[in-house]
Design a protein around this motif. Structure first.
Motif, mmCIF file in Angstrom:
data_model
loop_
_atom_site.group_PDB
_atom_site.id
_atom_site.type_symbol
_atom_site.label_atom_id
_atom_site.label_comp_id
_atom_site.label_asym_id
_atom_site.label_seq_id
_atom_site.Cartn_x
_atom_site.Cartn_y
_atom_site.Cartn_z
ATOM 1 N N ARG A 135 -3.612 4.407 0.725
ATOM 2 C CA ARG A 135 -4.873 4.559 -0.300
ATOM 3 C C ARG A 135 -6.247 4.048 0.322
ATOM 4 O O ARG A 135 -7.526 4.879 0.303
ATOM 5 N N ALA A 136 -6.691 2.932 0.963
ATOM 6 C CA ALA A 136 -7.862 2.638 1.437
ATOM 7 C C ALA A 136 -8.155 3.505 2.462
ATOM 8 O O ALA A 136 -9.497 3.838 2.495
ATOM 9 N N LYS B 96 -10.236 11.958 -9.461
ATOM 10 C CA LYS B 96 -8.943 12.304 -9.832
ATOM 11 C C LYS B 96 -7.925 11.571 -9.268
ATOM 12 O O LYS B 96 -6.694 11.382 -10.167
ATOM 13 N N TYR B 97 -7.884 11.043 -8.225
ATOM 14 C CA TYR B 97 -6.796 10.191 -7.377
ATOM 15 C C TYR B 97 -7.151 8.559 -7.396
ATOM 16 O O TYR B 97 -6.190 7.906 -6.660
ATOM 17 N N PHE B 98 -8.573 8.288 -7.547
ATOM 18 C CA PHE B 98 -8.691 6.825 -6.961
ATOM 19 C C PHE B 98 -9.214 5.896 -8.018
ATOM 20 O O PHE B 98 -9.671 4.749 -7.762
ATOM 21 N N GLY B 99 -8.880 6.195 -9.397
ATOM 22 C CA GLY B 99 -9.138 5.489 -10.597
ATOM 23 C C GLY B 99 -10.570 4.930 -10.707
ATOM 24 O O GLY B 99 -11.501 5.536 -9.913
ATOM 25 N N PHE C 48 -5.068 7.004 11.511
ATOM 26 C CA PHE C 48 -5.184 8.160 10.674
ATOM 27 C C PHE C 48 -4.160 9.296 11.096
ATOM 28 O O PHE C 48 -3.775 10.109 10.178
ATOM 29 N N TYR C 49 -3.789 9.647 12.410
ATOM 30 C CA TYR C 49 -2.867 10.683 12.777
ATOM 31 C C TYR C 49 -1.638 10.061 12.584
ATOM 32 O O TYR C 49 -0.886 10.785 11.901
ATOM 33 N N THR C 50 -1.213 8.747 12.957
ATOM 34 C CA THR C 50 0.070 8.526 12.878
ATOM 35 C C THR C 50 0.474 8.341 11.408
ATOM 36 O O THR C 50 1.704 8.651 10.999
ATOM 37 N N SER C 51 -0.370 8.058 10.479
ATOM 38 C CA SER C 51 -0.093 8.066 9.091
ATOM 39 C C SER C 51 0.013 9.313 8.410
ATOM 40 O O SER C 51 0.305 9.638 7.294
ATOM 41 N N TRP D 241 2.019 15.136 0.341
ATOM 42 C CA TRP D 241 1.763 14.068 -0.751
ATOM 43 C C TRP D 241 1.069 14.886 -1.641
ATOM 44 O O TRP D 241 -0.377 15.453 -1.350
ATOM 45 N N GLN D 242 1.549 14.681 -2.951
ATOM 46 C CA GLN D 242 0.542 15.490 -4.000
ATOM 47 C C GLN D 242 -0.327 14.335 -4.729
ATOM 48 O O GLN D 242 -1.295 14.445 -5.712
ATOM 49 N N ASP D 243 0.130 12.990 -4.646
ATOM 50 C CA ASP D 243 -0.570 11.772 -4.967
ATOM 51 C C ASP D 243 -0.916 11.031 -3.742
ATOM 52 O O ASP D 243 -0.160 11.023 -2.688
ATOM 53 N N VAL D 244 -1.719 10.002 -3.978
ATOM 54 C CA VAL D 244 -2.247 9.151 -2.766
ATOM 55 C C VAL D 244 -0.932 8.229 -2.680
ATOM 56 O O VAL D 244 -0.831 7.313 -3.551
ATOM 57 N N PRO D 245 -0.357 7.983 -1.454
ATOM 58 C CA PRO D 245 0.476 6.918 -1.189
ATOM 59 C C PRO D 245 -0.139 5.464 -1.106
ATOM 60 O O PRO D 245 -1.079 5.641 -0.618
ATOM 61 N N GLY D 246 0.396 4.589 -1.720
ATOM 62 C CA GLY D 246 -0.314 3.224 -1.826
ATOM 63 C C GLY D 246 -0.545 2.729 -0.663
ATOM 64 O O GLY D 246 -1.835 2.258 -0.446
ATOM 65 N N GLU D 247 0.205 2.725 0.388
ATOM 66 C CA GLU D 247 -0.170 2.214 1.713
ATOM 67 C C GLU D 247 -1.218 2.824 2.557
ATOM 68 O O GLU D 247 -1.893 2.292 3.355
#
Length: 475
Positions: A108-109, A165-168, A312-315, A100-106
């Motif tokens: 994000r947290a 950069k990525y989390f507004g 964290f691993y499975t994601s 991923w070059q951007d943060v996947p919404g799911e």
């Protein structure tokens, strides 16, 4: 900062000069950072010219530029390892997909939490080490302390870059909070326990940089596998600097041991009282310091069973150490791993799903790595002909986190009663008397080429400079 040359003021390879949004965010954050550095950075050092290594690019010629610089003028850059075109996620449920070059919404947290937790450790260690410059055992060591400090500052910048950069707005607020928490603060402490401990003396500093910065190596290596490509590239570059911090720790302890052994052989005694009277640190005290710093650090890996580690691993957010060198399926759905529990008053192993045991996997990799350096320290003692060996305590010793929290275990791995623990803990962990003695040795030595009595000089200087080079100019 308006109208400044960004590539000069903030060396970077993230196209900062073209990114107005990021510029504005950093223009607001940088003065706060410099204010924090002034208030919480190395005490009394602001006018010193220090022989520092500065990264100006990620290529071999650029990442280690040496020269004298005032620390508030240090160029804290933002660097990511070069982008690997076509990089794939290579573990977890997303294995085989494009990184991923951007943060996947799911995610994000969870990603934000990982970055904030890592980022929080960087300024924390600067705060913990804030007063050490006042008792440096040599100009060489003072310079090494300051190098570690500015690089922890740069690692903070690396995490703050990702947040901005990525989390507004959330990212900006988290970046601000990184400067608002303080190590050991009763109301607003740092996130992880080890980073609220004091680092009151140089023996603690060397143990911290050997053991606790090694935790940094393993955490960063796990994040360098991340499916979130900017995080992976950022942490890979951070690892080049983390190696120096561990060198400072390993060589520092080694030099303390060397000096102690010299005095033991001169006096022909192993009596701790006589060794201390000669103004060096006796080996049993070194062992107790080792036991403390090691046990506090292995708690940093978290609970031995963790649903967060599995997530964290499975994601695809955080892999294992050297994930790419492992030969399993990199999904681990049917794998198990052994963790410890207390059964019938004894430590016993049990199998848990490996996904839930990934903190323990990383901890065990760390333990193996830590033991190797302790083996090198023992070679110094062996070479001196002294029949004493430092040992790494059992991983269940003095634990405060996970299944083993509060279980009383001896350094050899035997479950003991509270009464036995109370009777023997002063043999196992550094006591107030030990710390007071070590503190009594701390006195500033800053004449080039001179060293405090309790530590041996290094074999060589920094960047091919002589040991008696003027590493710090006091101005």
């Amino acid at each position: 900062m308006t109208g400044i040359n960004y590539s000069e003021k903030i060396p970077n390879n993230v196209n900062l000069a073209e990114d107005r949004t990021l510029q504005r965010a950093l223009e607001q954050w940088q003065p706060n950072f410099l204010g924090w550095w002034g208030d919480m950075g190395p005490e009394g050092s602001h006018q010193y010219d220090v022989y520092l290594r500065t990264a100006t690019s990620v290529d071999p010629q650029g990442w280690a530029q040496f020269g004298h610089v005032k620390m508030p003028d240090y160029r804290w850059g933002i660097f990511l390892n070069p982008k690997e075109e076509g990089r794939k996620i290579h573990f977890g449920d997303h294995a085989g997909e494009d990184a991923w070059q951007d943060v996947p919404g799911e995610h994000r947290a969870n990603l934000r939490r990982i970055i904030v937790t890592q980022g929080d450790t960087e300024p924390a260690s600067v705060e913990q080490q804030r007063h050490l410059g006042l008792t440096a055992p040599s100009m060489y060591d003072l310079r090494n302390l300051f190098q570690v400090n500015v690089e922890e500052g740069r690692h903070l910048w690396a995490m703050v870059y990702l947040l901005h950069k990525y989390f507004g707005r959330d990212g900006r607020e988290e970046a601000d909070a990184l400067l608002q928490r303080n190590s050991g603060d009763a109301d607003n402490p740092r996130i992880l326990g080890a980073f609220n401990e004091r680092t009151p003396d140089w023996l603690s500093f060397y143990m911290f940089t050997y053991f606790t910065d090694r935790d940094g190596k393993f955490q960063l290596s796990a994040l360098a596998e991340s499916g979130f490509d900017p995080l992976a590239r950022t942490t890979k570059f951070m690892l080049t600097e983390e190696a120096h911090h561990m060198f400072v720790g390993e060589s520092g302890v080694s030099r303390v041991i060397q000096r102690t052994c010299e005095v033991m052989n001169q006096l022909k005694t192993d009596d701790p009282a006589k060794i201390r009277a000669a103004g060096v640190v006796d080996l049993p005290t070194l062992q107790r310091y080792l036991n403390f710093h090691y046990s506090v650090t292995i708690d940093l890996f978290g609970a031995d069973e963790s649903s967060n580690a599995a997530t964290f691993y499975t994601s695809g957010l955080k892999g294992r150490y050297e994930e790419g060198k492992r030969t399993d399926d990199h999904r681990l759905k049917s794998e198990t791993y052994k963790v410890l529990e207390v059964r019938d008053g004894q430590l016993a192993e049990k199998d848990v799903p490996m996904l839930n045991g990934l903190n323990e996997v990383l901890r065990d990799d760390y333990i193996k790595d830590s033991m190797a350096g302790v083996g090198r320290w023992n070679k110094v003692i062996e070479k001196a002909g002294i029949p004493f060996r430092l040992t790494v305590p059992h991983k269940a010793f003095n634990r405060q986190i996970g299944t083993l929290a509060g279980v009383r275990v001896s350094p050899e791995g035997r479950v003991v009663s509270q009464a036995e623990w109370d009777a023997k803990k002063d043999q196992w962990l550094a006591t107030p008397d030990d710390r007071a003695f070590v503190a009594s040795l701390m006195g500033r030595v800053v004449e080039p080429g001179k060293f405090a009595n309790w530590i041996a000089p290094p074999v060589m200087g920094i960047n091919r400079q002589p040991v008696d080079f003027e590493y710090v100019r006091f101005g």
